[in-house]
Design an enzyme around this catalytic site. Structure first.
Site, short mmCIF file in Angstrom:
data_model
loop_
_atom_site.label_atom_id
_atom_site.label_comp_id
_atom_site.label_asym_id
_atom_site.label_seq_id
_atom_site.Cartn_x
_atom_site.Cartn_y
_atom_site.Cartn_z
N HIS A 140 51.35 -2.62 17.70
CA HIS A 140 49.95 -2.19 17.73
C HIS A 140 48.99 -3.37 17.57
O HIS A 140 47.78 -3.20 17.73
CB HIS A 140 49.68 -1.11 16.68
CG HIS A 140 49.65 -1.58 15.26
ND1 HIS A 140 50.73 -1.48 14.42
CD2 HIS A 140 48.66 -2.12 14.52
CE1 HIS A 140 50.42 -1.94 13.23
NE2 HIS A 140 49.15 -2.34 13.26
N ASP A 154 57.32 -0.10 16.81
CA ASP A 154 56.13 -0.87 16.43
C ASP A 154 56.48 -2.33 16.13
O ASP A 154 55.97 -2.91 15.17
CB ASP A 154 55.41 -0.24 15.25
CG ASP A 154 53.97 -0.73 15.12
OD1 ASP A 154 53.43 -1.21 16.14
OD2 ASP A 154 53.39 -0.65 14.03
N SER A 178 49.09 -6.16 9.13
CA SER A 178 50.11 -5.70 10.08
C SER A 178 50.79 -6.88 10.76
O SER A 178 50.12 -7.77 11.30
CB SER A 178 49.48 -4.80 11.14
OG SER A 178 49.02 -3.61 10.58
#
Length: 458
Positions: free
Chosen positions: A100, A130, A206
């Protein structure tokens, strides 16, 4: 009486006096600092800036009335920027991050801790897990983190999370591993199996590193459980064992992440099911259905069996079982312990790719077709795995609707049942039947188990 007096004296002594009674026994106790560890690990954690061009959706798209009047209106292309983190895993510039963060990006810029900048290309990316593997262009002699086997991680271990939260620059937070084998609880794109930590993780973290007290990577920070948008002490990281499998496949030149095919449908075993089967405690994954070509069926498993462990590791949900298979990798063999008729049995199951049988016979319609760019194929295990179809799906499926098919309402994964009442049997028939039906076309299709009817005029 002497014991009571000693306790009273201890309670009345000043805090400083009690502290003076404890003598440090090692250099580590004297320092009590993460600074040496951070100095070692931080240079391998990078900031990632990604740009992608997205087409804004028309506000009238999908509207039954205005959609036909303004269907040709298209939103303006818009540049979308994302900020995240990554971890260098080798001296030649292999970097892991989240899908992402970099997925579908047209431009990726990676900034190191020492302010050096590199352009990067995506080698392998997978939205479901992911994860994404990048390569820094022209990189050599890079600082990097070694991987620790995430199977050895235990609840209660001290960990550090390193990343770029809120874009303020590289930041380090500490905590412990607060849970293992977390499935279906993260709020990002990732679905599967996670390490849970209470080390503060925020937007921008992230793709950053979750490391142990020896500076080894045990996970890639991916998401948080929050109501406010900030860290509430429940963060999730993708285990290093999965990262290692991604790196292996990326170096092998795979364009898509390859998962072993189970060819089965399963469900968790709750208290009621375990009691009816005679299991002492609830746990495992019960086999509900098996494809005839499933490697589990070929190894002797049957519907009703309960899979207890994969390679000695307990599994309690289908995502957890798929994680165990994925980190094992295609071409390997796993030992499966399962429960049947009151006894525990063992089988050895081959980790295979989903078979492309019967042949998919994929067809993409040309420029002269009624729906140029429409791509269809026959459903088989390989196609089902690519599109995430149900185990029992069959027929002719839309692989890519193309620009005109999408405008008509088709989506990838739609099963084509009939066009103007004519059943679709083979992919090669679609173009001919569409031309016969034009200019008024009616398509019977199935999406996610539900029937639907699409009508449009060319």
């Amino acid at each position: 009486m002497l014991r009571s007096l000693t306790l009273i004296l201890a309670l009345t002594l000043p805090v400083s006096a009690l502290a003076d009674q404890v003598v440090p026994q090692s250099q580590a106790q004297i320092q009590l600092s993460f600074a040496p560890l951070v100095r070692q690990a931080a240079p391998a954690v990078v900031n990632i800036y990604a740009r992608r061009v997205v087409q804004e959706r028309s506000p009238f798209a999908g509207d039954p009335f205005f959609g036909s009047l303004f269907g040709e209106m298209q939103g303006r292309p818009r540049v979308q920027n994302s900020l995240g983190s990554g971890v260098i895993l080798s001296d030649d510039g292999i970097v892991v991050s989240n899908y992402h963060v970099v997925g579908q990006a047209t431009e990726i810029r990676v900034v190191l801790n020492d302010r050096r900048e590199f352009a990067a290309e995506v080698l392998l990316a997978d939205e479901e897990t992911d994860l994404a593997i990048l390569r820094l262009e022209g990189a050599k002699d890079m600082p990097f983190l070694g991987l620790r086997d995430s199977e050895t991680v235990e609840v209660g271990e001290l960990v550090l999370a390193i990343g770029n939260p809120f874009g303020v620059g590289q930041t380090v937070s500490s905590g412990i591993v607060s849970g293992l084998a977390r499935t279906g609880t993260a709020t990002g794109n990732g679905r599967g199996y996670f390490i849970q930590t209470d080390a503060p993780i925020n937007p921008g973290n992230s793709g950053g590193a979750l490391i142990d007290t020896e500076g080894r990577l045990i996970g890639v920070n991916t998401s948080i459980l929050t109501r406010s948008g900030g860290s509430n002490g429940i963060g999730f990281a993708i285990p290093s064992a999965m990262v290692q499998q991604f790196v292996t496949q990326a170096r092998a030149g795979e364009a898509r992440f390859q998962r072993p095919w189970a060819g089965m449908t399963g469900q968790p075993v709750d208290a009621d099911i375990s009691e009816s089967l005679g299991l002492s405690v609830p746990g495992g994954v019960m086999v509900v259905a098996l494809h005839p070509a499933s490697p589990f069926a070929l190894a002797g498993l049957e519907p009703g069996d309960v899979i207890l462990t994969v390679d000695g590791a307990p599994v309690n949900t289908p995502p957890e079982m798929m994680y165990r298979m994925s980190v094992r990798g295609i071409g390997a063999e796993s030992e499966i312990a399962y429960f049947r008729d009151g006894t525990e049995q063992v089988a050895h199951v081959a980790m295979i790719a989903p078979p492309d049988d019967p042949p998919a016979d994929r067809v993409t319609l040309g420029e002269s077709a009624v729906l140029p760019g429409l791509s269809v194929a026959r459903v088989n295990p390989a196609v089902s795995a690519e599109l995430g179809l149900a185990q029992d799906a069959e027929g002719i499926v839309v692989m890519d609707p193309g620009p005109y098919g999408a405008r008509a309402g088709l989506q990838a994964g739609d099963i084509l049942l009939a066009i103007d009442g004519v059943a679709i049997v083979r992919p090669g028939e679609v173009d001919r039947i569409l031309k016969r039906a034009a200019p008024r076309i009616q398509i019977d299709a199935q999406r996610g188990g539900r029937r639907m009817l699409l009508r449009f005029r060319l």
